[in-house]
Design a protein around this motif. Structure first.
Motif, PDB file in Angstrom:
ATOM      1  N   ALA A  45      -0.552  -4.722  -7.695  1.00  0.00           N
ATOM      2  CA  ALA A  45       0.065  -4.448  -6.398  1.00  0.00           C
ATOM      3  C   ALA A  45       1.486  -5.004  -6.333  1.00  0.00           C
ATOM      4  N   THR A  46       2.169  -4.661  -5.243  1.00  0.00           N
ATOM      5  CA  THR A  46       3.523  -5.155  -5.006  1.00  0.00           C
ATOM      6  C   THR A  46       3.474  -6.492  -4.281  1.00  0.00           C
ATOM      7  N   ALA A  47       4.619  -7.155  -4.211  1.00  0.00           N
ATOM      8  CA  ALA A  47       4.688  -8.466  -3.553  1.00  0.00           C
ATOM      9  C   ALA A  47       4.294  -8.390  -2.087  1.00  0.00           C
ATOM     10  N   ALA A  48       4.543  -7.259  -1.465  1.00  0.00           N
ATOM     11  CA  ALA A  48       4.255  -7.127  -0.035  1.00  0.00           C
ATOM     12  C   ALA A  48       2.779  -6.888   0.250  1.00  0.00           C
ATOM     13  N   GLU A  49       2.014  -6.578  -0.761  1.00  0.00           N
ATOM     14  CA  GLU A  49       0.613  -6.226  -0.554  1.00  0.00           C
ATOM     15  C   GLU A  49      -0.301  -7.441  -0.771  1.00  0.00           C
ATOM     16  N   GLY A  50      -1.391  -7.478  -0.007  1.00  0.00           N
ATOM     17  CA  GLY A  50      -2.344  -8.574  -0.113  1.00  0.00           C
ATOM     18  C   GLY A  50      -3.543  -8.195  -0.958  1.00  0.00           C
ATOM     19  N   ILE A  51      -4.427  -9.158  -1.144  1.00  0.00           N
ATOM     20  CA  ILE A  51      -5.614  -8.924  -1.959  1.00  0.00           C
ATOM     21  C   ILE A  51      -6.640  -8.080  -1.198  1.00  0.00           C
ATOM     22  N   VAL A  52      -7.484  -7.373  -1.964  1.00  0.00           N
ATOM     23  CA  VAL A  52      -8.634  -6.657  -1.403  1.00  0.00           C
ATOM     24  C   VAL A  52      -9.866  -7.493  -1.718  1.00  0.00           C
ATOM     25  N   THR A  53     -10.704  -7.745  -0.716  1.00  0.00           N
ATOM     26  CA  THR A  53     -11.830  -8.661  -0.910  1.00  0.00           C
ATOM     27  C   THR A  53     -13.171  -7.965  -0.733  1.00  0.00           C
ATOM     28  N   PHE A  54     -14.176  -8.510  -1.412  1.00  0.00           N
ATOM     29  CA  PHE A  54     -15.549  -8.079  -1.203  1.00  0.00           C
ATOM     30  C   PHE A  54     -16.038  -8.613   0.143  1.00  0.00           C
TER      31      PHE A  54
END
Length: 474
Positions: A137-146
């Motif tokens: 991902a890019t710096a502006a994007e956050g993690i996707v979590t379970f």
């Protein structure tokens, strides 16, 4: 029994091997995930592991490069020094890796599922399982979590960056069905690893046919504790001669290091239940002269606080540090007191082999109850030890066959028992059989490996996992 994680390690630097430096042992499982930013990273499955690899399909921009691999360790070093980076010098994309180490006594198997894209959410009902998502991902994007209703092993925040694009890996563990989220523009691949958790056998019900019960109590020192079941504990071999004549004799390596914490009173007390004939102890010696169970020069692998060689600590110092872990080592005098009458003791003084005379003095009058074990090149000690009426056990590896000492060892001229790795080629086993000495396979931890030793001609085995493998001796 609930799955238990020993620990984990991650890396975003593919030039450095991945090493889990926490305590683990033979029989534990490793789950390795490697993710590449581009679809040309290549399969990163380490040699000896079982892995799957997948990559982009027709520039769809899903999956990128993903490797998922599992392995059941047979040696307590196999989760260290793992080279995981791309083998291609042309590959310039970001790479990251995550390794989870699982207590092998809590699971029986891990089965890899296919690697999928994260384009859509997915209901996962085949549990228990590990879930895995790779993220680029890019710096502006956050993690996707379970979902937080599952156990989050890592959410991947260790790879997240705020000043540049990034790659990371998220892992969860679930025992009930859950919905894995869609990945959006962040998560690229999704994988699940099916887990078979270990189920302990239920205790026997002591209720009689007429409804009455026989109850037994153990005195703890302050209380009488009721035992809900009992069973007869079988003897092992009560002399060296008896054991060496027993077809498919079974020696518990370090007290069964893949079944219980190695070299502990708990381990040695469990072994007789699983019908072992002999008990093996590698020995260290404290600075004040106490012999105890210790395979390495230092106890740091099991007791991180004890970083120096064990002979630089008093027994009380060792006991104080080890008591804060599950690896309180059994003393040799304790093992003799409790098991010399019922089992053969196979003893190896390891880094103190040069003190063999002092070591054997501990067993004065017990010469027919013990076997002195050491590496096959130890003839300088084997000869005088055999002259004292003590049987000797020399172990070697297939890679030793061209060494100067090997020919006499293989001919049975230097020791009474020959021990060879079960994976050695058949021609080595066939040549050893000519010696006429008892042959032992080392050090299997699963029934299939024990059987491999039998098929090659082994008379006995020194095994790290009595709980799983004793059935292979039937």
């Amino acid at each position: 029994m609930a799955m238990r994680i020993r620990g984990s390690v991650h890396s975003s630097d593919p030039t450095k091997p991945l090493s889990y430096m926490g305590a683990f042992k033979s029989g534990d499982w490793g789950l390795l995930v490697v993710a590449g930013q581009f679809g040309t990273q290549g399969d990163a499955t380490p040699a000896g592991w079982t892995g799957i690899y997948d990559t982009d399909k027709k520039d769809e921009n899903w999956i990128r490069s993903t490797t998922v691999a599992v392995h059941k360790a047979q040696r307590s070093t196999e989760f260290r020094g793992i080279n995981w980076g791309s083998k291609s010098a042309e590959y310039k994309g970001r790479q990251c890796a995550y390794l989870v180490v699982i207590d092998g006594s809590t699971i029986d198997n891990m089965e890899l599922e296919a690697i999928h894209s994260t384009e859509n959410a997915q209901l996962i009902s085949d549990v228990p399982c590990f879930g895995i998502m790779t993220m680029h991902a890019t710096a502006a994007e956050g993690i996707v979590t379970f979902p937080t209703t599952t156990t989050i092993v890592t959410n991947g925040d260790w790879g997240k960056k705020t000043d540049s694009s990034w790659s990371s890996i998220a892992v969860n563990y679930a025992t009930t069905p859950f919905t894995a989220p869609a990945g959006g523009t962040i998560a690229k691949s999704r994988t699940f690893v099916k887990v078979t958790e270990h189920v302990e056998q239920a205790s026997e019900d002591p209720t009689m046919a007429n409804g009455t019960r026989v109850e037994y109590f153990v005195w703890s020192g302050t209380d009488a504790i009721s035992c809900v079941s009992m069973k007869a504990i079988p003897y092992g071999s009560r002399s060296v001669e008896e054991m060496l004549k027993t077809p498919k004799f079974f020696v518990a390596h370090r007290g069964g290091s893949a079944s219980w914490p190695e070299h502990t009173e708990r381990a040695y007390s469990q072994c007789p239940i699983f019908k072992t004939h002999g008990l093996e102890m590698s020995c260290g010696q404290s600075s004040d002269g106490v012999w105890f169970g210790c395979h390495d020069q230092s106890l740091s692998r099991l007791v991180p606080a004890l970083t120096k060689p064990v002979d630089q600590y008093t027994w009380n110092e060792i006991k104080a540090a080890a008591s804060r872990t599950e690896y309180m080592p059994a003393r040799l005098d304790w093992l003799i007191e409790h098991y010399i009458d019922s089992h053969v003791l196979v003893v190896d003084p390891k880094y103190k082999t040069g003190k063999w005379e002092e070591f054997l003095a501990v067993f004065k009058g017990l010469e027919n109850k013990i076997i002195f074990k050491a590496y096959g090149d130890t003839r300088w000690a084997f000869d005088p030890i055999r002259a004292k009426g003590v049987k000797t056990w020399g172990y070697a590896y297939a890679g030793d066959k061209d060494k100067a000492w090997y020919a006499d060892w293989a001919a049975g001229k230097t020791c009474d028992v020959l021990s060879m790795e079960y994976t050695a080629p058949q021609e080595i086993w066939t040549a050893l059989k000519v010696s006429g000495k008892p042959l032992v396979s080392h050090i299997p931890s699963v029934p299939e490996s024990v059987k491999m030793g039998w098929d090659k001609g082994a008379d006995g085995t020194i095994c790290s996992n009595p709980k799983a493998c004793i059935s292979a001796c039937a």
